[in-house]
Design an enzyme around this catalytic site. Structure first.
Site, PDB file in Angstrom:
ATOM      1  N   CYS A 261       0.838  -1.192   0.000  1.00 33.24           N
ATOM      2  CA  CYS A 261       0.000   0.000   0.000  1.00 33.24           C
ATOM      3  C   CYS A 261       0.879   1.251   0.000  1.00 33.24           C
ATOM      4  CB  CYS A 261      -0.971  -0.005   1.175  1.00 33.24           C
ATOM      5  SG  CYS A 261      -0.220  -0.251   2.805  1.00 33.24           S
ATOM      6  N   SER A 294       3.328  -2.190   4.027  1.00 29.16           N
ATOM      7  CA  SER A 294       3.238  -0.747   3.804  1.00 29.16           C
ATOM      8  C   SER A 294       4.449  -0.274   3.019  1.00 29.16           C
ATOM      9  CB  SER A 294       3.203  -0.003   5.136  1.00 29.16           C
ATOM     10  OG  SER A 294       4.487  -0.033   5.754  1.00 29.16           O
ATOM     11  N   ASP A 295       4.281   0.802   2.255  1.00 25.29           N
ATOM     12  CA  ASP A 295       5.467   1.485   1.752  1.00 25.29           C
ATOM     13  C   ASP A 295       6.223   1.998   2.980  1.00 25.29           C
ATOM     14  OD1 ASP A 295       7.362   2.559   0.093  1.00 25.29           O
ATOM     15  OD2 ASP A 295       5.928   3.654  -1.150  1.00 25.29           O
ATOM     16  N   CYS A 296       7.500   2.225   2.807  1.00 18.46           N
ATOM     17  CA  CYS A 296       8.372   2.379   3.974  1.00 18.46           C
ATOM     18  C   CYS A 296       8.044   3.626   4.790  1.00 18.46           C
ATOM     19  CB  CYS A 296       9.829   2.361   3.535  1.00 18.46           C
ATOM     20  SG  CYS A 296      10.263   0.726   2.883  1.00 18.46           S
ATOM     21  N   SER A 298       5.131   4.278   5.934  1.00 23.38           N
ATOM     22  CA  SER A 298       3.780   4.790   5.650  1.00 23.38           C
ATOM     23  C   SER A 298       2.924   4.862   6.900  1.00 23.38           C
ATOM     24  CB  SER A 298       3.081   3.903   4.612  1.00 23.38           C
ATOM     25  OG  SER A 298       3.600   4.109   3.332  1.00 23.38           O
TER      26      SER A 298
END
Length: 770
Positions: A261, A294-296, A298
């Site tokens: 995401c 998650s994107d880092c 996020s």
């Protein structure tokens, strides 16, 4: 023990240091894995180490053995060892966008494995429109990854590919994507992921675990101060359904092991906290068999940047309950315990999240013992990285993707026996690092354009500008003009690099950086022979002036062509390879970006506000080159052999459309779709004098209902033809799947009326009626 003499202390210290070095070197060169029953037979008592159990049962057994604190530790991408259970630490973050990368820390390079094959950046590979190539590259990358894993240099979870739609030409990460078309994006995703995971025959097993990102409606990084961390993408249900979601649906429903995401909000809700998008769509509707990451940072962004929740614990709870399984970052490990203790999220919900992640590691064999003892990848090692075959594949991938945009008077290919010298000019003429773009690794080696051309003919190198920024002080026209006036042909290599388009950096202009335009024009004026303009970039520049400039004979777009880019360019320029690439995005003029804010997510045009729409599917302006354009050194002709002129849909008696005159039908999941399949047969002939590959693109222009696209890609196929050879190409079309459009509420409808099918200059009208 007796005393040790002072004279022997330095020697002992040296020996101890040497032993410490050797121990750490050996440990570093060993793979990371759990359930080492050889050195720790006691682990056989644990069900999660029993390979005869199902992966789900093994994961559940592991989870129930963990303390709450240990469980929470597995919510972050860097996990600590659980020594009592024989579980080592693990870094989930590895990247393999176009080759094994050092980004993320899960994979690395050393003297043992000094590099890995660096394929073209994705945007150029996508220009090949070759699904078998997508799959082959993925398979090659995963073989190198497994080889590196066996010597402790790579993980098994790779957060690639990036399949966001390249909606706006200014996006710095457009280079990472398969382009602007949702169908091409989905085909790329499925092919590359199937190659990476290599588990079509046994879906339970995984060679490596791929991850499709960034879900969803993410395509702004940093534009005029608008940051991806706080941007709210306001997207209509219609645009979501037919533009942003289709690549992810294809990827997930075809078996990818992970979805990531994105940072942004979608219609006011952070992607990673949206239960409708995560648990509802990805895991529910599309049946994800894997984990959601998650994107880092996020999750941290939700609390710290977006201020979406009042407390860190609320951010932890809302994301876990939405369906997030793993945090790329440390926010969940830091705040979930307090969230559980505060009753905001339950231990059972934490269990569910880490179980999803553990199942993937089970499928990868991470809990099966030493991977060097396991078939079928146990024998792979450094000798299987950067092989001659892999490096040749990188060169061929670049050749297949490079697009010939202009070729006045058949200036290309050049005749190597007739050309005595070539002037090689431009800031990217001797590029190396630029050719591999971002999310890179260490390549096996480089062949720059200058090196590639110099291997064929004598070259005169005068860059004209030292860098792509080409400031007035950096512009040195005299030497470049003298070289062009002397040489039999001139190759000018211009474009971008990561200093103008990259993650965290969007462009504000489509003009060439600095004085590159001046360099091109002035050199072309004085060149003795044909001028070949090569554009190295991840997205389009304004090149209408070069298209009409009679002093520029040919234009090639080379993307970021990977480690062998210079060799591939030379192959095309000198006719060793017939170009077949097609541009995977629209080439706009500068006035487009002056008219359209990057933050406006609307795909469809709005005549009332002079909004022209986006991408070839909706843009109402006149592009310099349209999506799918590309020339060859030969001529291909198309002839329609067979296609129906009418399709009749039989509805149940009394259906309201018989009396109300419907313009479209909702046939999703309907039995009526079973009779709406048909074939389109075409004869494709190479009518020229050179063998080559040809990409057959089948488009459809639907009836003008529901603000339907101007045209949309239905299918494509790549064929190779010798001179004067012809082949039949057959497309199997499903009217419900391929000719439907999304209505204003995001529901898929089959438009009634005239559909116009296009292949090249051939058109065919198909009427759908009831």
């Amino acid at each position: 023990m007796g005393k040790v003499s002072k004279s022997r202390i330095p020697l002992l210290l040296l020996l101890l240091a040497f032993c410490f070095f050797c121990f750490n070197r050996v440990a570093a060169d060993n793979p990371n894995f759990a359930c080492d029953l050889v050195t720790n037979p006691g682990l056989s008592a644990f069900g999660f180490c029993n390979t005869s159990w199902t992966v789900d049962a093994r994961a559940r057994d592991l989870v129930q053995r963990l303390t709450l604190e240990e469980k929470i530790g597995f919510l972050g991408h860097v996990t600590a060892a659980v020594v009592r259970l024989g579980i080592p630490s693990y870094n989930w973050w590895s990247e393999a966008l176009h080759g094994v990368s050092f980004v993320g820390g899960g994979s690395r390079f050393s003297d043992l494995v000094p590099g890995a094959t660096s394929f073209p950046q994705v945007i150029l590979t996508a220009a090949s429109f070759n699904v078998s190539l997508f799959r082959t590259i993925g398979k090659t990358v995963s073989t190198e990854a497994r080889a590196m894993h066996n010597v402790g240099h790579a993980g098994l979870t790779f957060w690639s590919p990036n399949i966001n739609v390249f909606r706006d030409p200014r996006w710095g990460r457009g280079q990472e994507t398969p382009g602007e078309d949702p169908l091409l994006g989905g085909k790329y995703a499925v092919g590359f992921v199937q190659g990476l995971q290599d588990n079509v025959d046994d879906p339970v097993k995984l060679k490596v675990a791929a991850c499709c990102k960034h879900y969803t409606a993410y395509d702004i990084d940093n534009w005029k101060g608008v940051q991806r961390y706080t941007f709210n993408a306001v997207v209509t249900e219609q645009d979501m359904a037919d533009t942003f979601q289709p690549p992810f649906k294809s990827c997930v429903s075809n078996g990818v092991a992970c979805a990531m995401c994105s940072y942004n909000q979608v219609n006011g809700v952070p992607s990673c906290a949206d239960g409708g998008l995560l648990a509802g769509v990805i895991r529910g509707d599309w049946k994800l068999n894997g984990y959601i990451v998650s994107d880092c940072d996020s999750v941290s962004v939700i609390y710290n940047n977006q201020k979406y929740t009042k407390t860190p614990e609320d951010a932890a709870a809302i994301t876990i309950k939405a369906g997030l399984d793993l945090d790329c970052g440390s926010f969940l490990p830091s705040h979930t315990l307090a969230a559980v203790q505060g009753g905001k999220v339950t231990e059972a919900q934490v269990d569910n999240a880490i179980t999803n992640s553990f199942v993937v590691l089970m499928r990868l064999g991470f809990f099966d013992g030493d991977p060097r003892n396991l078939a079928p990848y146990g024998k792979l090692g450094p000798q299987d990285v950067c092989t001659p075959e892999n490096q040749e594949l990188a060169r061929d991938a670049a050749r297949q993707g490079i697009v010939l945009l202009k070729n006045f008077d058949d200036a290309l290919p050049l005749n190597a026996s007739a050309i005595k010298s070539v002037a090689v000019i431009g800031p990217n003429a001797n590029a190396t690092r630029t050719m591999i773009g971002n999310y890179e690794g260490v390549p096996c080696n480089y062949t720059s354009p200058l090196q590639g051309l110099s291997a064929v003919v004598t070259t005169i190198y005068e860059p004209g500008c030292a860098t792509i920024h080409c400031s007035p002080d950096d512009l040195h026209l005299d030497g470049a003009k003298i070289a062009a006036a002397r040489a039999d042909a001139t190759v000018i290599v211009v474009g971008g690099d990561l200093s103008v388009e990259a993650e965290g950096l969007d462009r504000e202009s489509l003009l060439y950086p600095g004085e590159q335009g001046t360099l091109i024009t002035e050199v072309a004026k004085v060149a003795k022979g044909p001028v070949i303009l090569v554009i190295m970039s991840g997205g389009p520049f304004q090149i209408k002036q070069d298209k009409v400039n009679v002093n520029i004979s040919s234009i090639l777009w080379a993307g970021y062509p990977g480690e062998a880019g210079g060799a591939a360019l030379a192959d095309i320029i000198f006719g060793r390879y017939n170009p077949s690439g097609r541009t995977p995005f629209t080439w706009y003029d500068q006035e487009y970006v002056e008219q359209v804010p990057m933050t406006d997510m609307r795909m469809r045009p709005d005549p009332a506000s002079n909004y022209p729409g986006r991408t070839y599917r909706f843009y109402t302006g006149n592009p310099t080159y349209e999506f799918g354009y590309g020339l060859s050194y030969t001529r291909f002709d198309h002839n329609l052999v067979q296609a129906p002129e009418k399709l009749s849909i039989t509805l149940e008696e009394g259906h309201p459309c018989y009396s109300e005159g419907c313009n479209s039908l909702d046939l999703a999941g309907s039995a009526h779709c079973s009779g709406l399949q048909f074939d389109v047969h075409l004869k494709v002939q190479n009518s020229g004098g050179m063998a080559g590959s040809h990409i057959v693109l089948l488009f459809n222009t639907p009836p003008a209902v529901h603000k339907a696209p101007r045209k949309q890609l239905v299918a494509f196929e790549k064929v190779f033809l010798e001179p004067n050879e012809s082949k039949n190409v057959a497309f199997q079309v499903d009217a419900c799947r391929d000719l439907s459009v999304a209505d204003e509420s995001g529901n898929w409808k089959v438009p009634l009326g005239s559909h116009v099918l296009h292949v090249g200059d051939v058109t065919h009208t198909l009427t759908l009626s009831i």
